[in-house]
Write an enzyme that holds these catalytic residues in place. Sequence first.
Site, short mmCIF file in Angstrom:
data_model
loop_
_atom_site.label_atom_id
_atom_site.label_comp_id
_atom_site.label_asym_id
_atom_site.label_seq_id
_atom_site.Cartn_x
_atom_site.Cartn_y
_atom_site.Cartn_z
N VAL A 157 0.87 -1.17 0.00
CA VAL A 157 0.00 0.00 0.00
C VAL A 157 0.91 1.23 0.00
O VAL A 157 0.67 2.21 0.70
CB VAL A 157 -0.96 0.03 1.21
CG1 VAL A 157 -2.21 0.84 0.87
CG2 VAL A 157 -1.37 -1.36 1.62
N ALA A 158 2.00 1.12 -0.78
CA ALA A 158 2.98 2.20 -0.92
C ALA A 158 3.47 2.65 0.45
O ALA A 158 3.80 1.82 1.29
CB ALA A 158 2.40 3.34 -1.73
N CYS A 159 3.48 3.96 0.69
CA CYS A 159 4.08 4.50 1.91
C CYS A 159 3.31 4.13 3.18
O CYS A 159 3.81 4.33 4.29
CB CYS A 159 4.21 6.02 1.81
SG CYS A 159 5.40 6.56 0.57
N SER A 160 2.10 3.61 3.03
CA SER A 160 1.31 3.20 4.20
C SER A 160 1.39 1.70 4.47
O SER A 160 0.66 1.18 5.32
CB SER A 160 -0.15 3.62 4.02
OG SER A 160 -0.29 5.02 4.11
N SER A 339 7.38 3.29 3.38
CA SER A 339 6.61 2.74 4.49
C SER A 339 7.40 2.67 5.80
O SER A 339 6.82 2.63 6.88
CB SER A 339 6.13 1.32 4.13
OG SER A 339 7.21 0.40 4.10
#
Length: 378
Positions: A157-160, A339
Amino acid sequence: MSHSPQPVISATGLYTPSESISNDELVAAFNAYVALYNRENADAIAAGELSELTESSVEFIEKASGIGSRFVVDKDGILDPAHMAPRLPMRSNDELSVLAEIGVAAARDALARAGRDAADVDAVLCAASNMQRAYPAMAIEIQNALGIDGFGFDMNVACSSATFGIQTAADYIRAGHAKSVLVVNPEICSGHLNWRDRDSHFIFGDVATAILVEDKDIAPAGHWDILGTKLKTVFSNNIRNNFGFLNRTHGTIDQAGPKTDKLFVQEGRKVFKEVVPMVAQMIVDQMAVLDLQGSDMRRLWLHQANTNMNRLIAHRVLGHEASEDESPTVLDTYGNTSSAGSIIAFHLHHDDMVAGDTGLICSFGAGYSAGTVFVRKT
């Protein structure tokens, strides 16, 4: 009376590459590339067929991001004006992959800090922005290297990815499907960054973090209760990375590597304008659900992408300008590590907190995606 499992964070782990690139070094390499490009394309530039490239500067980088340096897995390849990308030799299928290698290092650090043996872990979630391959899953490779008898899978979820991974692990604990889950975040962001793009060449660094999420009944003393989590996604084209296995069918890979439209790209101003209010409101709403006020928050470990974004979000949450103690940053030395950023901030800035202190781990990035994990020191 039956036990109702309660998920907590037992420990975190961190792996930091040995090599670092300062802004001075990065600017020197970038400007050497600009000079080379402008010289080699002088005729086309003079004819108006190509635009002349503009040099970067340390002042520009620091004003735009607050980043001072970044750790990387291969410094020489990135600083070579004729290459400007990490050089990572291919490994055989019998060798541990680079992503798994740094993930295992961070995982072992987390296990050691919790006094936990790998045999006690039930599951591994590899939650990161960029996976080295489609399959077998990096999580399963990490699981195998650590000697864990259980299950694992990758999630992006990419950076999350880390906060989404924490909620997923917590849900497994609550449901009784696991008592100990490793969330591992290996981020080789230097591999998907366009180091030739003035607007973004300074953003990312490499690192790996790990979070051990466990049932409170088996957690070590001094763990962190998870008070609540909240996830949110809203589709946006303003941050993209189009690289994927179908690219080869479109002829976008050649001997020089992927074309630039298959690397990280963003509309920075749009991201800033849209993400800051979205994340701030999400945090405030979740605080209301948990009956928390700004004055209850001892520390905010926010996603490490941009100091100005964090300043505005922290102000909305706390009700005043946040001090370095209230909202610590690692951007100055690590850069944006996708992340892993909020986890690095938590890992390096929580030892001084005492029982009863409440804090927030928060991520936000491409998707858009955002995640909150409210924690309290026991």
